[in-house]
Structure formats: C-alpha cells, structure tokens
Design a protein around this motif. Structure first.
Motif, PDB file in Angstrom:
ATOM      1  N   THR A  65      46.999  33.450 -71.377  1.00 22.41           N
ATOM      2  CA  THR A  65      47.206  32.761 -70.100  1.00 22.41           C
ATOM      3  C   THR A  65      47.045  31.253 -70.257  1.00 22.41           C
ATOM      4  OG1 THR A  65      46.353  34.724 -68.984  1.00 22.41           O
ATOM      5  CG2 THR A  65      46.537  32.731 -67.664  1.00 22.41           C
ATOM      6  N   SER A  66      46.114  30.846 -71.108  1.00 23.73           N
ATOM      7  CA  SER A  66      45.959  29.413 -71.365  1.00 23.73           C
ATOM      8  C   SER A  66      47.228  28.851 -72.002  1.00 23.73           C
ATOM      9  CB  SER A  66      44.774  29.156 -72.292  1.00 23.73           C
ATOM     10  OG  SER A  66      43.586  29.605 -71.705  1.00 23.73           O
ATOM     11  N   GLU A  67      47.778  29.594 -72.929  1.00 23.65           N
ATOM     12  CA  GLU A  67      49.036  29.157 -73.556  1.00 23.65           C
ATOM     13  C   GLU A  67      50.138  29.056 -72.518  1.00 23.65           C
ATOM     14  OE1 GLU A  67      49.606  31.977 -76.703  1.00 23.65           O
ATOM     15  OE2 GLU A  67      48.359  30.832 -78.111  1.00 23.65           O
ATOM     16  N   HIS A  68      50.160  30.061 -71.652  1.00 20.49           N
ATOM     17  CA  HIS A  68      51.172  30.069 -70.599  1.00 20.49           C
ATOM     18  C   HIS A  68      51.043  28.833 -69.707  1.00 20.49           C
ATOM     19  CE1 HIS A  68      53.583  31.585 -67.221  1.00 20.49           C
ATOM     20  NE2 HIS A  68      52.597  31.162 -66.458  1.00 20.49           N
ATOM     21  N   ILE A  69      49.812  28.512 -69.332  1.00 27.55           N
ATOM     22  CA  ILE A  69      49.586  27.346 -68.473  1.00 27.55           C
ATOM     23  C   ILE A  69      50.019  26.063 -69.185  1.00 27.55           C
ATOM     24  CG2 ILE A  69      47.783  25.920 -67.388  1.00 27.55           C
ATOM     25  CD1 ILE A  69      46.293  28.540 -66.751  1.00 27.55           C
ATOM     26  N   CYS A  70      49.675  25.965 -70.466  1.00 22.67           N
ATOM     27  CA  CYS A  70      50.068  24.774 -71.223  1.00 22.67           C
ATOM     28  C   CYS A  70      51.594  24.668 -71.352  1.00 22.67           C
ATOM     29  CB  CYS A  70      49.403  24.761 -72.592  1.00 22.67           C
ATOM     30  SG  CYS A  70      47.651  24.345 -72.476  1.00 22.67           S
ATOM     31  N   ASP A  71      52.260  25.798 -71.501  1.00 19.29           N
ATOM     32  CA  ASP A  71      53.724  25.787 -71.549  1.00 19.29           C
ATOM     33  C   ASP A  71      54.289  25.240 -70.244  1.00 19.29           C
ATOM     34  OD1 ASP A  71      53.779  26.751 -74.071  1.00 19.29           O
ATOM     35  OD2 ASP A  71      54.225  28.835 -73.524  1.00 19.29           O
TER      36      ASP A  71
ATOM     37  N   ALA B  16      44.043  35.241 -65.632  1.00 20.84           N
ATOM     38  CA  ALA B  16      44.620  36.222 -66.558  1.00 20.84           C
ATOM     39  C   ALA B  16      45.029  37.483 -65.803  1.00 20.84           C
ATOM     40  CB  ALA B  16      43.623  36.557 -67.663  1.00 20.84           C
ATOM     41  N   VAL B  17      44.192  37.890 -64.851  1.00 17.74           N
ATOM     42  CA  VAL B  17      44.492  39.084 -64.060  1.00 17.74           C
ATOM     43  C   VAL B  17      45.745  38.847 -63.213  1.00 17.74           C
ATOM     44  CG1 VAL B  17      43.704  40.527 -62.148  1.00 17.74           C
ATOM     45  CG2 VAL B  17      42.121  39.937 -63.980  1.00 17.74           C
ATOM     46  N   ARG B  18      45.833  37.671 -62.646  1.00 18.18           N
ATOM     47  CA  ARG B  18      46.999  37.359 -61.814  1.00 18.18           C
ATOM     48  C   ARG B  18      48.267  37.374 -62.666  1.00 18.18           C
ATOM     49  NH1 ARG B  18      47.540  35.772 -56.146  1.00 18.18           N
ATOM     50  NH2 ARG B  18      49.783  35.783 -55.908  1.00 18.18           N
ATOM     51  N   GLU B  19      48.170  36.790 -63.843  1.00 18.67           N
ATOM     52  CA  GLU B  19      49.350  36.720 -64.699  1.00 18.67           C
ATOM     53  C   GLU B  19      49.785  38.112 -65.158  1.00 18.67           C
ATOM     54  OE1 GLU B  19      49.155  34.892 -68.509  1.00 18.67           O
ATOM     55  OE2 GLU B  19      51.298  34.457 -68.499  1.00 18.67           O
ATOM     56  N   ALA B  20      48.807  38.924 -65.546  1.00 16.09           N
ATOM     57  CA  ALA B  20      49.141  40.239 -66.105  1.00 16.09           C
ATOM     58  C   ALA B  20      49.506  41.249 -65.026  1.00 16.09           C
ATOM     59  CB  ALA B  20      47.973  40.762 -66.937  1.00 16.09           C
ATOM     60  N   LEU B  21      48.845  41.177 -63.869  1.00 15.07           N
ATOM     61  CA  LEU B  21      48.967  42.282 -62.913  1.00 15.07           C
ATOM     62  C   LEU B  21      49.338  41.840 -61.498  1.00 15.07           C
ATOM     63  CD1 LEU B  21      45.674  43.942 -64.123  1.00 15.07           C
ATOM     64  CD2 LEU B  21      47.958  44.862 -64.546  1.00 15.07           C
ATOM     65  N   ASP B  22      49.420  40.532 -61.292  1.00 20.95           N
ATOM     66  CA  ASP B  22      49.801  39.988 -59.988  1.00 20.95           C
ATOM     67  C   ASP B  22      48.911  40.486 -58.837  1.00 20.95           C
ATOM     68  OD1 ASP B  22      51.304  38.247 -58.510  1.00 20.95           O
ATOM     69  OD2 ASP B  22      52.735  39.785 -57.878  1.00 20.95           O
ATOM     70  N   ILE B  23      47.607  40.456 -59.060  1.00 19.99           N
ATOM     71  CA  ILE B  23      46.673  40.853 -57.992  1.00 19.99           C
ATOM     72  C   ILE B  23      46.027  39.595 -57.405  1.00 19.99           C
ATOM     73  CG2 ILE B  23      44.624  42.210 -57.430  1.00 19.99           C
ATOM     74  CD1 ILE B  23      45.288  43.804 -60.031  1.00 19.99           C
TER      75      ILE B  23
ATOM     76  N   LEU C 109      47.850  31.132 -58.426  1.00 19.99           N
ATOM     77  CA  LEU C 109      46.933  31.960 -57.641  1.00 19.99           C
ATOM     78  C   LEU C 109      47.341  32.093 -56.179  1.00 19.99           C
ATOM     79  CD1 LEU C 109      43.505  30.748 -59.092  1.00 19.99           C
ATOM     80  CD2 LEU C 109      44.579  32.976 -59.435  1.00 19.99           C
ATOM     81  N   SER C 110      48.447  31.443 -55.808  1.00 20.65           N
ATOM     82  CA  SER C 110      48.848  31.447 -54.398  1.00 20.65           C
ATOM     83  C   SER C 110      49.540  32.732 -53.986  1.00 20.65           C
ATOM     84  CB  SER C 110      49.777  30.270 -54.115  1.00 20.65           C
ATOM     85  OG  SER C 110      49.045  29.096 -54.070  1.00 20.65           O
ATOM     86  N   GLY C 111      49.376  33.048 -52.727  1.00 22.45           N
ATOM     87  CA  GLY C 111      50.073  34.204 -52.155  1.00 22.45           C
ATOM     88  C   GLY C 111      49.206  35.439 -52.070  1.00 22.45           C
ATOM     89  N   GLY C 112      49.178  36.043 -50.904  1.00 26.32           N
ATOM     90  CA  GLY C 112      48.483  37.325 -50.742  1.00 26.32           C
ATOM     91  C   GLY C 112      46.995  37.236 -50.543  1.00 26.32           C
ATOM     92  N   GLU C 113      46.485  36.036 -50.197  1.00 29.42           N
ATOM     93  CA  GLU C 113      45.027  35.879 -50.061  1.00 29.42           C
ATOM     94  C   GLU C 113      44.466  36.528 -48.796  1.00 29.42           C
ATOM     95  OE1 GLU C 113      47.235  33.466 -50.401  1.00 29.42           O
ATOM     96  OE2 GLU C 113      46.559  31.906 -51.784  1.00 29.42           O
TER      97      GLU C 113
END
Ligand code: GTP
Ligand code: GTP
Ligand code: MG
Ligand code: MG
Lengths: 306, 302
Positions: B53-59, B266-273, B88-92
C-alpha cells in the motif's frame, strides 16, 4: 492466503546465479532486500529490520555456499540462525527470591492479555507444586476484578482483591497476606495503559517501589505492528522489565513484534500465549518464532530437502 | 470544540509523530527525486500502512507530481494528505434509519468491542435514538458484567442470558425485546475470536442468519473493530471477517496512543471496507465518527 515464502523469493532472486562458491557483496545485497521486505511484512519494526539485515550482510558476505545449499538457502539459513540467536538466550524460568514470596507484576497495553495470562501462569505454577495467589490491581476497567475472580476460580488459584481501592495499597496488602498464608508466588494483574500515560505509568512505578517484584513481565499482543518498539522501549525505561509474555500466537500473525521487543529491550520472551483457555500457555521457543517470522514452516526440513 | 478540532486533539500524539518526521524529511530535500519517495515509503511503513500500500501511495504521488508539474518537495505534503484522504473517502456514515436497525460488533480478542459498544450506545442515545444492547459474548469471563456497566453509563437497556448460553439466542432475545419496546437501534456484543478459528467464525454466520430472519428489511451494520496498534495481520482479520460475517465497516480503536492505525489504508486498498468510527480513549465520549479528510489532515497536517 497464498503465501510466497522468503525462501522461494530468494531462490527466484538467485536464479541466474550459477556459481556456488562464495556469496559476493552483490548477491548479498539482492538477498537483503528480500529479507528486509519479508521482515517488514511480518511487522518487524522498520529500524530493527534495517539494523538486523546490516548485521546479516556482514556475516553472509564471503560465506561459503555449502554443497547441499543454493545461495538463496544459504542466506535463509544464516538469517534463521541469527534470528533464533537474537530471540533466545534468556532464562525462561521465573527468578525466585532467596526469601519471601516471588512477586510477579504483569503490565502492558489495553487488551494485550494480562488478566488471562496472570491466571494461566497461576495455573501453570500451581501444577509445578507452587502456591500462587492472584492480585486484582486493575481498579479501572469495568468488571476487571470480577473477570480475575472468575478465571482465578477456574484455575484453582486464590484471588486477592479490595474492590476499586488504591492499586499500590492493594499490592502491599496482598504481599502481606501472601506471607501470612504461605503463598510463595504473587501474581499482580494491573490495568491496561498506554506507555505515554504518565500518571498510570507512575502508578506502576509506585507498585514496583512498594512491593519490589522479582519479575516485571510486559504482556505483548503478537499482532502488534510497528508500535511494539515504542511500547516496549518506554515500559522498559520506566520499569526495567525482566521479561515478556507474547500472546495470541494461536492466530496467523507472523509476529514480527517479537523481534522488535527483543531487539529494543534485550529482555527474554519467557512465555507464549496460544489460546483463550487457561492451559494455553507455553514456554517460548525462539527457533519456532524465527521460522514463523520468516514465513517458513520448518526451515531445517526445507533446507535439508533442497 | 468542532469535530475537526476534536479529532485533531484525539490524534495529537499520532500526528506529532508522523507529521514531524514527514516535515523533517521533506525539508531535507531540495528536489523531488527517488530518494525522497523511498524515505516517504519508509515513513508510511513505519505507520503500519504496509509495503504494497505504501508503494501504491508513492506511485500515486509520482503520477500527480508529473501530471501537475510539481517541483517543490514541500508540496508533497499536501499531496500525501490528499491521496490518503481520497483512499479513505466514501461510506463513512452509519446506516441506522429503520426502526429497529441493528449493529453487530465483531473482532479478534481484546481490540475494544465491548468498550466501543458502550460509547456507541451513548453516541446514538445523544442523537435521540433509543438503544438496546445484547450481551452475546457469553464466553469471556465477566463480559456480561462489563457490558452491564457500559449499559448503565450509556443509560440504555441490556438483554442478557447466563454465561455459556447460545449467543444467537441472545441476539434473538434482544431483537424481540427491541421490537416489543419500540427501540431504535439494537447493538450486539460478541466474544473476541481469532479469524482463523473456523467454528467460531461459523458462529457469526449463525448469528447473521438469525438477524436476517428476524429483521429482513432492517438496516444492518456489521462492524469490525480493529486495534490501531495492529500490524499487517489486520488485513487478514478484515478479509476473514468479511468472508464469514460480511462486515460493512470498521471501528479503529486506541488512536489515543502513538499508534498510527495505518493498516486501515491497507484494508481499504485490499478489501474496500470503510472506517466508520475511531476510538480515542476509555471514556464514554471517546468515540468519533470517522472523516477521511480530517483523519488524513490530522495525520499529516503541519
Ligand atoms: N486467542 C487468544 N486470545 C487470548 C489470549 N490471551 C488472551 N486472550 C483473549 O484476549 C482478550 C483480552 O484478554 P485480557 O486478559 O482481558 O487482556 P488484558 O490485558 O487484561 O486487558 P485489559 O485489562 O483490558 O487491559 C480476552 O478475550 C482473552 O480471552 C491468547 O493467547 N490467544
Ligand atoms: N486507550 C484506549 N483503550 C481502549 C479503547 N477502546 C478500548 N480500550 C481498552 O481496551 C481494553 C479492551 O477493551 P474491550 O472493550 O474489553 O475489548 P473487547 O474487544 O471487547 O475484548 P474481548 O471481549 O475480550 O475480545 C480495555 O481495557 C478498554 O478499556 C480506546 O479507544 N483507547
Ligand atoms: Mg485485564
Ligand atoms: Mg468484549
């Protein structure tokens, strides 16, 4: 979960490497990147992982690759040996004082497993022929005293409590009670607290002053991430802990916190919690933990099979 | 105190740790280069965001830097905030509009489920909802007594049976009581369980079946409580609880410590929760609705 072991990754990294002589600096550098990533994925603290791989590099460069091993496996073997060594070396048994009861204080963050492990330890020590007693010094958490009373009874170990009194006074009274009634081990359960909560950390210091425990055990949840370093460092600085209990190892956490805690405090991990039941406690096995952090069932069979 | 100020106060320690290091780091660079991204990635990993996820953010950051022609390393700071907030936005928001609606609270051992329920009950009662609690942790010693204390603090009713009884039966009883009394929201506690224990996960499926049968048209939230000190195992937890119990959101607890809780990224990226609430202490009012913007700001604000 599909899981590519460190060993697989290293083998892949070394695929083009034909020579089986000595490991060169370049080989080791490639390997260390994989090792570092594996440690980070296992939640070993970033700085700890960095220092650790540096140490490994020094040992690995110039190592002879043994007949039966490929360079990748050689690196894994070195990493595993160093990890095991780093995590072991401590005396698991509790230090018994020459006179008077052995006083053991359990402390740690909220929800780590202190209360459960006070009772588990009590039960274990009772089975070994001791006469332990539990002390309810968590006067804050709702129903904490009741919880200790219930599991104390399940464990067959008496519980000393004074309701929501002053934890320092309770611990003093408990020790006096233990002397009077011939309890040779006093296990003090304390409330969970943040390491940055000065007021509650001072409370632990005062309990320590008041009853001079032989053992101060930090209870650490094995699912803890990068925080493990901050937590164990401050608990150790403020209280000089004598050891660690690593809990909730019955799940699928890789448990890198174990390495962080050990590296930061140098104190031995004495016990491992492996379930919610009162018998789910065992003496800590450094070698198993090393394999676990590296994500390999049994490194030795893996190496032998190669 | 406004919401943002409150979250900032709650996350003060976290923010100090994180943003100080980000700032110190950014100020040491004169241009945006790979070394900067490497250091940024390191800081993210230190916050339990995890490597991928850190790599993803840096990308993402690299892409935005290029797209917008950004040259100043200090601008990276705002970009980082923006990117994290977007992720992290959406569904709060909590969906509890039907009468009754139900919230099932689940998670591994000791993360803060029971405490969160106490706080959430108070939060909803303050909004004028009538809350009823179900003590469906019938396993852990004194779990029922603990929840009773929280019910008293939050001034709501509690439905309980004796220790060792069937949790699904407690949930059934609580729903029946809620219907009879005209309560607005049912909140059920459950015993802590590791996501790797199949029989215990099946028990959650059984509870879910009872809920779906008794309240087929009700709003239902299944909230996973995650401890902010948790490392990458949090992703496994979320995945398994999602599979067995269909979680609708996360409550991230213990953010009053120095832990960053980065695993929710990481949870948001992997599972969209989505994260729905954060816990910032052990008192009744130490629960706040999650707001992605505020969270990202509080994490990285200067
Ligand atoms: N799976 C598993 N659960 C454990 C283990 N040890 C403790 N638990 C559970 O973890 C939860 C918290 O344990 P406690 O003993 O109450 O933790 P504590 O540190 O005393 O918590 P506080 O007093 O609130 O700070 C309970 O649900 C325990 O049953 C373990 O080794 N494995
Ligand atoms: N500092 C802090 N502590 C918290 C927070 N939420 C819960 N706790 C503490 O964490 C410990 C565990 O909380 P519980 O609510 O008992 O956790 P649980 O998930 O119900 O535990 P089990 O039922 O044993 O699995 C308690 O000591 C709580 O006071 C929080 O947001 N911040
Ligand atoms: Mg306790
Ligand atoms: Mg609970």
């Amino acid at each position: 979960m599909a899981f590519e072991s460190l060993s697989d990754k290293l083998s892949a990294a070394f695929k083009r490497l034909k020579s089986k002589g000595k490991l060169t600096e370049d080989d080791v550098k490639t390997a260390m990147r994989e090792v570092r990533l594996a440690l980070l994925e296992a939640d070993v603290n970033y700085k700890v992982a960095k220092e650790f791989t540096k140490k490994i590099s020094d040992r690995a460069i110039g190592s002879e690759v043994m007949e039966s091993l490929t360079p990748g496996q050689m690196v894994v073997k070195i990493v595993n040996e160093e990890l095991t060594e780093l995590m072991g070396g401590g005396e698991a048994r509790l230090k018994m004082p020459s006179s008077g009861p052995c006083i053991v204080m359990l402390c740690g963050l909220q929800g780590a497993g202190k209360t459960t492990h006070a009772a588990k330890l009590g039960r274990l020590l009772k089975k070994q022929g001791h006469r332990p007693m539990l002390v309810a010094c968590d006067v804050y958490r709702p129903a904490a005293v009741k919880q200790l009373q219930i599991i104390g009874e399940q464990a067959g170990v008496p519980v000393f409590e004074e309701g929501q009194g002053n934890p320092i006074q309770i611990s003093k009274d408990a020790v006096r009670h233990a002397r009077d009634y011939g309890n040779d081990i006093v296990l003090i359960d304390t409330a969970g607290r943040l390491q940055i909560d000065d007021k509650l950390m001072d409370e632990l210091k005062n309990i320590k002053e008041a009853v001079q425990p032989s053992e101060i055990l930090l209870v650490v949840d094995s699912m803890t991430g990068q925080e493990a370093v901050n937590v164990s460092k401050i608990f150790d600085e403020k209280l000089e802990i004598t050891g660690v209990i690593l809990t909730k190892l019955d799940g699928d956490t890789r448990g890198g916190a174990a390495l962080s805690v050990k590296a930061v405090t140098g104190k031995p991990i004495k016990y491992a919690g492996i379930g919610e039941k009162l018998d789910d406690i065992e003496v800590f096995h450094p070698d198993r933990m090393a394999s676990r952090i590296l994500g390999m069932g049994d490194v030795l069979t893996l190496i032998e099979d190669a | 105190m406004g919401l943002f100020a409150k979250i900032k106060a709650g996350l003060k320690k976290t923010r100090e740790e994180m943003s100080n290091s980000v700032h110190r780091m950014l100020h040491s660079f004169t241009k945006i280069d790979e070394e900067l991204f490497e250091e940024l990635e390191e800081l993210l990993v230190m916050g339990d965001v995890g490597i991928s996820t850190s790599e993803h953010i840096c990308d993402e950051l690299r892409r935005k830097v290029k797209e917008r022609g950004i040259k100043d390393p200090n601008a990276i700071f705002d970009l980082l905030q923006e990117t994290v907030s977007e992720m992290l936005s959406g569904g709060e928001e909590l969906k509890v509009s039907t009468k009754p609606s139900i919230i099932l609270v689940i998670g591994v051992n000791g993360v803060g489920k029971t405490t969160t329920i106490g706080k959430m009950a108070a939060y909803l009662q303050n909004q004028g909802k009538k809350v009823i609690l179900g003590a469906a942790d019938t396993f852990r010693a004194a779990a029922i007594e603990q929840l009773q204390v929280w019910a008293d603090r939050a001034k709501c009713d509690l439905i309980k049976q004796s220790e060792g009884s069937d949790p699904a039966a407690v949930v059934f009883d609580t729903i029946s009581a809620a219907k009879a009394r005209g309560d607005d929201v049912v909140i059920c506690d459950t015993a802590g369980r590791l996501h790797t224990k199949k029989n215990l996960m099946d028990e959650l499926a059984k509870i879910n079946r009872v809920i779906d049968r008794e309240l087929p048209d009700a709003d239902k939230e299944v909230l996973l409580v995650l401890d902010a000190t948790t490392g990458q195992n949090g992703v496994n937890q979320a995945r398994e609880f999602k599979n067995s119990a269909g979680i609708t959101g996360i409550v991230l607890t213990k953010l009053d410590g120095t832990a960053k809780g980065g695993v929710v990224l990481a949870v948001r990226e992997a599972l969209d929760i989505p994260v729905k609430f954060i816990g910032v202490g052990e008192q009744l009012d130490d629960l706040q609705p999650f707001n992605a913007d505020d969270f990202a700001k509080a994490l990285f604000d200067r």
